[in-house]
Scaffold this motif. Structure first.
Motif, short mmCIF file in Angstrom:
data_model
loop_
_atom_site.label_atom_id
_atom_site.label_comp_id
_atom_site.label_asym_id
_atom_site.label_seq_id
_atom_site.Cartn_x
_atom_site.Cartn_y
_atom_site.Cartn_z
N ALA A 3 0.85 -1.20 0.00
CA ALA A 3 0.00 0.00 0.00
C ALA A 3 0.88 1.25 0.00
O ALA A 3 0.62 2.20 -0.75
CB ALA A 3 -0.93 -0.01 1.21
N ALA A 52 -6.27 0.82 -6.48
CA ALA A 52 -6.65 1.14 -5.09
C ALA A 52 -8.14 0.89 -4.90
O ALA A 52 -8.94 1.15 -5.79
CB ALA A 52 -6.34 2.61 -4.80
N LEU A 70 -5.27 -0.64 -0.09
CA LEU A 70 -4.97 -1.78 -0.94
C LEU A 70 -5.13 -3.03 -0.08
O LEU A 70 -4.49 -3.12 0.98
CB LEU A 70 -3.51 -1.64 -1.41
CG LEU A 70 -3.14 -2.08 -2.83
CD1 LEU A 70 -3.92 -1.29 -3.86
CD2 LEU A 70 -1.65 -1.90 -3.06
#
Ligand code: ZN
Ligand code: ZN
Length: 363
Positions: free
Chosen positions: A149, A186, A227
């Motif tokens: 992420a 995302a 994420l």
């Protein structure tokens, strides 16, 4: 994900708290313990077993996602179903049962509803934040997700550099960023994107507005993506136009403060010491009074998690914690600078998870 180990950890804590079971209602905690990502559920964790309650809308999703818990689908909804289960269980019990609930997340309305539905033999007890504590230290699976992420978020800084120009509304910069995030996979942004340009850069939480980016001045860009459930969080501050020396000075002071705080990350130290490292540097530069917030926070399934990296906080840094380090200087009516990275506490120090450059970039 090793849900069994996580649940076992909470079971041990329950015993220490002298609780017969824990009723988990905060959705990120439910996800942490079972994998469920939906929006209606409750988890009841006892020494013998784990039950997950949800309603009919989530029958398929619960079966797909939930691990390490027995699924109960109820027409009445998760909490009435929990109350019904506990009531039935109490009929066969000889002693009173102490059920812990997540005091931070249960409203008084829900509490009285539960109280009304439960027999006298079931006692509700506010539990200390056992999940908050457990989630502070990330396990191996979580670290790799947080890492991914942070990397995905960091790449988006290039998008900002590509699109930003004088006259463009802050909201349009944010929209381009969020579009790129979405295209990159995302699930959502971690929080409403902050693009604060010119005088608005002095607002520590200046959400993107209709205001156009000026020809000259700082632009604080604070953003993050989610994420696989894990949040990223970073801030970079760029300068529009030719950089005056005063802007250069304030930027380098913030950057040095940020680097000093990162360098101070060490298992065994308190989070307060990390805050102090950033604060001390800005005080030396006579900018201490413009650093008006704490140095950082934990980040994971939620954008703000324990620990708080703030003055006087005693929480001890441990390997596996993921925190942000984000000192800033805000001079009202003039400008502001903030630099934020995500940092993983390792066995030997801190590893920065946000690779984007921290050099002062003039656009
Ligand atoms: Zn941030
Ligand atoms: Zn942050």
């Amino acid at each position: 994900m090793d849900y069994q180990t996580r649940q076992q950890h909470i079971r041990t804590a329950l015993q220490e708290q002298n609780l017969g079971a824990l009723l988990v209602t905060h959705l990120p905690n439910i996800r942490y313990l079972s994998g469920f990502t939906g929006s209606a559920g409750a988890l009841l964790l006892s020494p013998q077993r784990t039950l997950f309650f949800t309603d009919g809308r989530y029958t398929t999703q619960a079966r797909d996602e939930v691990q390490g818990a027995q699924i109960v689908i109820s027409k009445k909804g998760p909490l009435p179903a929990v109350a019904e289960f506990l009531t039935n269980q109490a009929k066969h019990a000889k002693t009173t049962e102490r059920i812990g609930f997540e005091a931070e997340y249960v409203t008084t309305a829900i509490f009285s509803q539960l109280l009304k539905a439960l027999p006298k033999k079931v006692r509700l007890r506010p539990s200390p934040p056992l999940l908050g504590k457990a989630r502070m230290v990330k396990d191996r699976d979580e670290i790799s997700l947080v890492r991914a992420a942070a990397l995905a978020g960091s790449k988006l800084f290039d998008t900002i550099l590509k699109v930003i120009c004088p006259g463009m509304a802050e909201l349009d910069v944010a929209a381009e960023l969020e579009y790129a995030a979405s295209k990159a996979g995302a699930e959502a942004m971690s929080f409403p994107t902050i693009i604060a340009a010119g005088k608005r850069s002095a607002l520590p939480h200046g959400r993107a507005s209709r205001q156009p980016v000026p020809r000259s001045g700082f632009v604080v860009c604070d953003f993050g993506v989610i994420l696989a459930g894990y949040c990223s969080d970073m801030t970079r501050t760029v300068f529009m136009g030719r950089v005056p020396q005063a802007a250069r000075d304030v930027y380098s002071a913030v950057r040095e403060a940020q680097l000093a705080a990162i360098a101070s990350v060490q298992p065994g130290r308190t989070v307060g010491e990390v805050d102090q490292a950033a604060r001390k540097l800005l005080q030396q530069r006579k900018l201490g009074r413009y650093f008006i917030h704490s140095t950082g926070h934990g980040v994971g399934l939620e954008i703000h998690e324990p620990p708080r990296i703030a003055a006087g906080q005693k929480e001890i840094l441990r390997p596996g914690m993921v925190i942000t380090i984000e000192p800033g200087v805000y001079i009202p009516g003039k400008w502001g600078v903030r630099i934020e990275d995500m940092v993983l506490v390792t066995e030997s120090g801190g590893e920065v998870l946000t690779p984007a450059s921290k050099e002062l970039i003039a656009v």
